[in-house]
Scaffold this active site. Sequence first.
Site, short mmCIF file in Angstrom:
data_model
loop_
_atom_site.label_atom_id
_atom_site.label_comp_id
_atom_site.label_asym_id
_atom_site.label_seq_id
_atom_site.Cartn_x
_atom_site.Cartn_y
_atom_site.Cartn_z
N TYR A 49 1.08 4.77 2.33
CA TYR A 49 1.54 4.23 1.03
C TYR A 49 1.17 5.14 -0.13
O TYR A 49 1.08 4.68 -1.28
CB TYR A 49 0.98 2.82 0.82
CG TYR A 49 1.70 1.74 1.62
CD1 TYR A 49 3.09 1.56 1.50
CD2 TYR A 49 1.01 0.89 2.48
CE1 TYR A 49 3.76 0.58 2.21
CE2 TYR A 49 1.68 -0.10 3.20
CZ TYR A 49 3.05 -0.26 3.06
OH TYR A 49 3.73 -1.24 3.76
N PHE A 57 -0.70 -2.90 -7.59
CA PHE A 57 -0.80 -3.62 -6.31
C PHE A 57 -1.36 -2.76 -5.17
O PHE A 57 -1.49 -3.24 -4.05
CB PHE A 57 0.56 -4.21 -5.92
CG PHE A 57 1.66 -3.18 -5.72
CD1 PHE A 57 1.81 -2.51 -4.52
CD2 PHE A 57 2.54 -2.89 -6.75
CE1 PHE A 57 2.82 -1.58 -4.35
CE2 PHE A 57 3.57 -1.95 -6.59
CZ PHE A 57 3.70 -1.30 -5.38
N ARG A 85 17.09 -1.19 6.45
CA ARG A 85 16.80 -1.70 5.10
C ARG A 85 17.65 -2.93 4.79
O ARG A 85 17.18 -3.91 4.22
CB ARG A 85 17.02 -0.61 4.05
CG ARG A 85 16.09 0.58 4.15
CD ARG A 85 14.67 0.33 3.70
NE ARG A 85 14.54 0.01 2.30
CZ ARG A 85 13.35 -0.12 1.68
NH1 ARG A 85 12.22 0.04 2.36
NH2 ARG A 85 13.30 -0.42 0.42
N THR A 91 12.71 -5.86 -1.27
CA THR A 91 11.24 -5.87 -1.22
C THR A 91 10.65 -7.26 -1.48
O THR A 91 9.71 -7.67 -0.80
CB THR A 91 10.70 -4.85 -2.26
OG1 THR A 91 11.25 -3.57 -1.96
CG2 THR A 91 9.18 -4.77 -2.21
N ARG A 102 13.46 -10.76 5.55
CA ARG A 102 12.62 -11.23 4.45
C ARG A 102 13.20 -12.50 3.81
O ARG A 102 12.47 -13.40 3.41
CB ARG A 102 12.44 -10.11 3.42
CG ARG A 102 11.50 -9.01 3.91
CD ARG A 102 11.61 -7.76 3.05
NE ARG A 102 10.56 -6.78 3.32
CZ ARG A 102 10.53 -5.57 2.78
NH1 ARG A 102 11.49 -5.18 1.96
NH2 ARG A 102 9.54 -4.74 3.05
N ASN A 112 5.68 -9.60 3.00
CA ASN A 112 7.12 -9.45 3.26
C ASN A 112 7.45 -8.93 4.65
O ASN A 112 8.53 -8.40 4.90
CB ASN A 112 7.79 -8.63 2.15
CG ASN A 112 7.24 -7.23 2.05
OD1 ASN A 112 6.42 -6.82 2.89
ND2 ASN A 112 7.68 -6.48 1.06
N HIS A 115 8.02 -3.33 7.32
CA HIS A 115 8.24 -2.07 6.61
C HIS A 115 9.34 -1.31 7.32
O HIS A 115 9.36 -1.25 8.55
CB HIS A 115 6.97 -1.20 6.61
CG HIS A 115 7.24 0.22 6.18
ND1 HIS A 115 7.25 0.60 4.86
CD2 HIS A 115 7.57 1.33 6.90
CE1 HIS A 115 7.54 1.89 4.79
NE2 HIS A 115 7.75 2.36 6.01
N GLU A 126 6.89 9.57 7.94
CA GLU A 126 6.17 8.37 8.39
C GLU A 126 6.05 8.35 9.92
O GLU A 126 5.01 7.93 10.45
CB GLU A 126 6.90 7.12 7.90
CG GLU A 126 6.82 6.94 6.38
CD GLU A 126 7.70 5.81 5.86
OE1 GLU A 126 7.74 5.63 4.63
OE2 GLU A 126 8.34 5.11 6.67
P1 IDP Z 1 9.53 -1.73 0.53
O1 IDP Z 1 8.53 -2.24 1.54
O2 IDP Z 1 10.68 -2.69 0.37
O3 IDP Z 1 10.00 -0.33 0.80
P2 IDP Z 1 7.98 -0.62 -1.66
O4 IDP Z 1 8.45 -0.57 -3.06
O5 IDP Z 1 7.96 0.66 -0.89
O6 IDP Z 1 8.82 -1.74 -0.89
O7 IDP Z 1 6.51 -1.24 -1.69
C1 IDP Z 1 5.69 -1.17 -0.54
C2 IDP Z 1 5.06 -2.52 -0.32
O8 IDP Z 1 4.17 -2.80 -1.40
C3 IDP Z 1 6.04 -3.70 -0.33
O9 IDP Z 1 6.63 -3.91 0.92
C4 IDP Z 1 5.17 -4.86 -0.74
O10 IDP Z 1 4.44 -5.34 0.37
C5 IDP Z 1 4.18 -4.18 -1.70
N1 IDP Z 1 4.62 -4.34 -3.10
C6 IDP Z 1 5.61 -3.67 -3.73
N2 IDP Z 1 5.75 -4.06 -5.01
C7 IDP Z 1 4.79 -5.00 -5.19
C8 IDP Z 1 4.42 -5.80 -6.33
O11 IDP Z 1 4.98 -5.71 -7.42
N3 IDP Z 1 3.38 -6.68 -6.12
C9 IDP Z 1 2.74 -6.80 -4.93
N4 IDP Z 1 3.08 -6.07 -3.85
C10 IDP Z 1 4.09 -5.19 -3.97
MG MG Z 2 8.94 1.46 0.75
#
Ligand code: IDP
Ligand code: MG
Length: 148
Positions: A49, A57, A85, A91, A102, A112, A115, A126
């Site tokens: 990450y 977060f 996706r 997300t 989700r 959620n 990944h 990755e």
């Molecule tokens: P993704 O998993 O849909 O690709 P990303 O933006 O890459 O989303 O964010 C990685 C992970 O970080 C998300 O799956 C979620 O678990 C967490 N996350 C992202 N944005 C937030 C937020 O605004 N608050 C809390 N957790 C978040």
């Molecule tokens: Mg992501």
Amino acid sequence: MERSLVLIKPDAIQRGLAGEIICRLEKRGLKIVAMKMLQMDKGLAQRHYAIHEGKAFFNDLVDFITSSPIIASIFQGKDAVNVIRQTMGTTDPAKSLPGTIRGDFGLDIGHNLIHGSDSLENASKEITLFFSAEEICDYHRDIDKWID
Ligand code: IDP
Ligand code: MG
């Protein structure tokens, strides 16, 4: 043929949803070419990450993803990155459409379930973080002639 990294996150494992998630991706036509269960350590979580480092977060995300075992996997298929996706949903599960993983099983952005790599370039990075070349199975499925 594209490959994407899929993680079945701690909340999905704890809730007994691993099979359901794998099932949806398999039924879509995607082929499993690698899979293992592991508990991510802090270092791996921070590397995976890294793009989110510094965000509000980030620490909670690292704590969550290391809190319980996950299943790491590689799914292969035509346009796999985008297809996964779409199958995952957005997300924030509260904004994900019903019919997505989700959207059907989640409520909270911090829980959620899954990944999936967001680009071919990130998929490749990755995959290298989680799997060695020997752990990836390059094999033929007879049904693929009916899928792509
Ligand atoms: P993704 O998993 O849909 O690709 P990303 O933006 O890459 O989303 O964010 C990685 C992970 O970080 C998300 O799956 C979620 O678990 C967490 N996350 C992202 N944005 C937030 C937020 O605004 N608050 C809390 N957790 C978040
Ligand atoms: Mg992501």
